[in-house]
Design a protein around this motif. Structure first.
Motif, PDB file in Angstrom:
ATOM      1  N   TYR A 184       0.826  -1.229   0.000  1.00 27.42           N
ATOM      2  CA  TYR A 184       0.000   0.000   0.000  1.00 27.42           C
ATOM      3  C   TYR A 184       0.852   1.269   0.000  1.00 27.42           C
ATOM      4  O   TYR A 184       0.379   2.337  -0.334  1.00 27.42           O
ATOM      5  CB  TYR A 184      -1.040   0.013   1.124  1.00 27.42           C
ATOM      6  N   PRO A 233      -8.619  -2.976   7.338  1.00 23.82           N
ATOM      7  CA  PRO A 233      -9.101  -1.905   6.455  1.00 23.82           C
ATOM      8  C   PRO A 233      -8.011  -0.875   6.163  1.00 23.82           C
ATOM      9  O   PRO A 233      -7.039  -0.778   6.907  1.00 23.82           O
ATOM     10  CB  PRO A 233     -10.229  -1.264   7.276  1.00 23.82           C
ATOM     11  N   ILE A 234      -8.192  -0.120   5.068  1.00 25.29           N
ATOM     12  CA  ILE A 234      -7.231   0.963   4.774  1.00 25.29           C
ATOM     13  C   ILE A 234      -7.963   2.303   4.653  1.00 25.29           C
ATOM     14  O   ILE A 234      -7.527   3.197   3.949  1.00 25.29           O
ATOM     15  CB  ILE A 234      -6.369   0.660   3.519  1.00 25.29           C
ATOM     16  N   ASP A 235      -9.102   2.400   5.362  1.00 27.41           N
ATOM     17  CA  ASP A 235      -9.904   3.623   5.269  1.00 27.41           C
ATOM     18  C   ASP A 235      -9.131   4.876   5.704  1.00 27.41           C
ATOM     19  O   ASP A 235      -9.337   5.958   5.149  1.00 27.41           O
ATOM     20  CB  ASP A 235     -11.191   3.482   6.103  1.00 27.41           C
ATOM     21  N   GLN A 236      -8.232   4.746   6.681  1.00 34.20           N
ATOM     22  CA  GLN A 236      -7.495   5.935   7.148  1.00 34.20           C
ATOM     23  C   GLN A 236      -6.470   6.392   6.101  1.00 34.20           C
ATOM     24  O   GLN A 236      -6.212   7.584   5.976  1.00 34.20           O
ATOM     25  CB  GLN A 236      -6.797   5.661   8.478  1.00 34.20           C
ATOM     26  N   SER A 274      -2.559   4.422  13.332  1.00 36.21           N
ATOM     27  CA  SER A 274      -2.210   3.437  12.304  1.00 36.21           C
ATOM     28  C   SER A 274      -0.800   3.695  11.774  1.00 36.21           C
ATOM     29  O   SER A 274      -0.496   4.791  11.288  1.00 36.21           O
ATOM     30  CB  SER A 274      -3.223   3.518  11.154  1.00 36.21           C
ATOM     31  N   VAL A 275       0.032   2.663  11.859  1.00 36.11           N
ATOM     32  CA  VAL A 275       1.399   2.752  11.328  1.00 36.11           C
ATOM     33  C   VAL A 275       1.347   3.020   9.827  1.00 36.11           C
ATOM     34  O   VAL A 275       1.946   3.963   9.310  1.00 36.11           O
ATOM     35  CB  VAL A 275       2.145   1.409  11.597  1.00 36.11           C
ATOM     36  N   GLY A 276       0.596   2.163   9.115  1.00 33.38           N
ATOM     37  CA  GLY A 276       0.559   2.246   7.654  1.00 33.38           C
ATOM     38  C   GLY A 276       0.004   3.569   7.170  1.00 33.38           C
ATOM     39  O   GLY A 276       0.563   4.194   6.254  1.00 33.38           O
ATOM     40  N   ASP A 325       3.271  -7.287  17.562  1.00 38.11           N
ATOM     41  CA  ASP A 325       4.148  -8.175  16.788  1.00 38.11           C
ATOM     42  C   ASP A 325       5.053  -9.028  17.682  1.00 38.11           C
ATOM     43  O   ASP A 325       5.809  -9.865  17.176  1.00 38.11           O
ATOM     44  CB  ASP A 325       4.995  -7.361  15.793  1.00 38.11           C
ATOM     45  N   ILE A 329      -4.946  -4.811  19.039  1.00 42.30           N
ATOM     46  CA  ILE A 329      -4.745  -4.299  17.666  1.00 42.30           C
ATOM     47  C   ILE A 329      -5.423  -5.195  16.620  1.00 42.30           C
ATOM     48  O   ILE A 329      -6.165  -4.708  15.781  1.00 42.30           O
ATOM     49  CB  ILE A 329      -3.236  -4.191  17.327  1.00 42.30           C
ATOM     50  N   TRP A 330      -5.136  -6.508  16.673  1.00 43.00           N
ATOM     51  CA  TRP A 330      -5.651  -7.420  15.637  1.00 43.00           C
ATOM     52  C   TRP A 330      -6.634  -8.411  16.237  1.00 43.00           C
ATOM     53  O   TRP A 330      -6.397  -8.967  17.301  1.00 43.00           O
ATOM     54  CB  TRP A 330      -4.512  -8.187  14.958  1.00 43.00           C
ATOM     55  N   ARG A 379       4.604 -13.743  12.895  1.00 43.59           N
ATOM     56  CA  ARG A 379       5.052 -13.769  14.298  1.00 43.59           C
ATOM     57  C   ARG A 379       4.627 -15.055  14.996  1.00 43.59           C
ATOM     58  O   ARG A 379       5.299 -15.505  15.926  1.00 43.59           O
ATOM     59  CB  ARG A 379       4.526 -12.541  15.050  1.00 43.59           C
TER      60      ARG A 379
END
Ligand code: EPZ
Length: 419
Positions: free
Chosen positions: A96, A123-126, A163-165, A306, A328-329, A372
């Motif tokens: 991404y 999701p990648i909404d941010q 969000s890191v990404g 992680d 987180i996940w 991980r």
């Protein structure tokens, strides 16, 4: 198909050199698309995610020369297409970052929906919200993302989620946008600082990376001609720290930034292990059964998601009952079923898992569900009595350089076997 065969128990002892950070490198490579020139990236981890990133850049027109297995020189003068190879971009998550970088460089990109570890909804909404606020239009059709912008313009962007990404992607897209972009509620992970440092070395003007407000003053152009070395991998270092505790060993990790390891160090003290901070190396040892502890994963500087599965191995063997809350996940407890096959007593319910510590784990055939989780199974196999066979190695190879060689050097009886 390959599998790892581990014979235990072995207390891990000796020195490990930590590689460059995967999650920084997979962002720095696409960031080179913003440069109209040549740069050299060093301390790259030799893992499959990096090879795929390089191949995507090559297919976009970049010229890549490998100087050695950890260093490349990359020439992004001629970027010849705005269509990223769909088969490759869908292979890993960090593809991404091509969107942010190519919006900055060409104002246009067509890319497959990112793949990567199956950790629940991702999701990648941010990211999309950030691109749109900078003036881009983003459409998703049949698994392909089409992003376009006539001219990106700076904007104030508030992230609804840390969000890191999304933080890195908006940083990439705004480096060449006119004006000052502000990212509020930004993520603060070491790899965010590393990507900002890389871009600043190339002429960007990014301030505040590592805090929750990042300001990006748009510049006209980034220049090449620089050499940059990727930050050491905080998660690989944490993996070996927890391996030392789980196997009651004694490890010294070289090439790490101990400041990045504080949350892990604190938890190791809590479970009764020892940590000695020697500046750019860290020694971890444990000579008794670990104590129980409770963990909640959080964005940096909290305990990293992680490292949650690797910590899970320590708690599976601890004296007493522990609770891990994964914030987180939603699907990061798949490894607990595999540890239970090895004799652990773990009950996972949604985002919480209860660990009733056992004295010993026993070897069994187990399957790595993600990167991980795979590392956790290698640690568990080393700590367990008997033979453990670990399958689905493609997950581990995505993010750990020569895992069996590094474990073998510190005493593990581990082999990669072709079936
Ligand atoms: C990065 O993933 C890492 N990957 C992950 O590492 C890591 O687990 C994660 O950050 C958290 O530290 C890379 O850097 C390539 P996020 P990323 O955006 O950026 C939600 C590993 O093992 N969210 O920080 O994809 C999301 O669902 C991998 O090396 C939205 O809701 O993670 C999650 O709950 C696995 N909307 C939370 O935010 C968005 O637009 C954090 O995700 C983006 C994220």
């Amino acid at each position: 198909m390959e599998k790892l065969v581990v014979k235990g128990p072995t207390p891990l002892k000796g020195e490990v050199t930590i590689s460059g950070a995967k999650n920084a490198a997979v962002a720095i490579l696409p960031a080179t698309l913003l440069i109209d020139g040549v740069c050299t990236i060093e301390n790259l981890p030799n893992i499959s995610d990096i090879k795929i990133s390089c191949e995507i850049l090559r297919q976009l027109g970049a010229k890549i020369t490998w100087n050695n297995e950890h260093s490349i020189t990359i020439d992004t003068t001629n970027i010849t297409t705005t269509k990223a190879p769909l088969d490759l971009t869908s292979k890993f998550r960090a593809s991404y970052y091509i969107i942010g970088a190519m919006l900055g460089r060409k104002g246009e990109i067509e890319v497959g929906m990112p793949g990567g570890c199956k950790l629940g909804a991702r999701p990648i909404d941010q990211h999309i919200k950030g691109f749109e606020m900078l003036g881009a239009t983003v459409n998703l059709e049949k698994g392909t993302i089409y992003a376009k912008a006539k001219k990106l313009k700076a904007a104030p962007i508030y992230m609804d989620i840390v969000s890191v990404g999304a933080t890195i992607n908006v940083m990439l897209a705004s480096v060449l946008a006119k004006g000052t972009t502000t990212i509020d509620n930004a993520a603060k992970e070491p790899h965010i600082v590393d990507v900002a440092n890389f871009l600043n070395t190339m002429g960007a003007d990014i301030r505040g990376a590592g805090t929750d407000v990042i300001k990006i003053n748009g510049v006209e152009k980034l220049h090449g001609g620089c050499t940059y070395s990727v930050v050491p991998d905080q998660i690989e270092a944490g993996t070996f720290m927890l391996a030392a505790v789980a196997t009651r060993g004694d490890l010294t990790l070289k090439n790490c930034i101990t400041k990045h390891l504080e949350s892990i160090t604190a938890k190791i003290f809590e479970v009764g292990g020892n940590v000695e901070d020697n500046g750019d190396s860290i020694r971890v040892w444990c000579n008794k059964r670990p104590n129980n502890a409770n963990i909640k994963t959080l964005p940096y500087p909290g305990f990293p998601t992680d490292l949650q599965p690797q910590m899970g191995v320590v708690l599976a063997l601890a004296n007493g009952t522990s609770v891990i809350n994964e914030s987180i996940w939603e699907s990061r407890f798949q490894y607990t079923e595999e540890l239970n096959k090895m004799g652990a007593k773990i009950t996972a319910q949604g985002k919480t898992a209860f660990f009733e510590g056992v004295k010993k784990l026993y070897g069994a055939p187990v399957y790595s569900s993600d990167l991980r989780a795979g590392a956790a199974l290698v640690i568990a196999g080393t700590a367990a009595e008997g033979e453990t066979e670990i399958y689905n190695l493609e997950h581990i190879d995505r993010g750990y350089e020569n895992i069996e060689e590094k474990f073998r050097k510190i005493g593990a009886k581990i082999e990669r076997v072709k079936e």
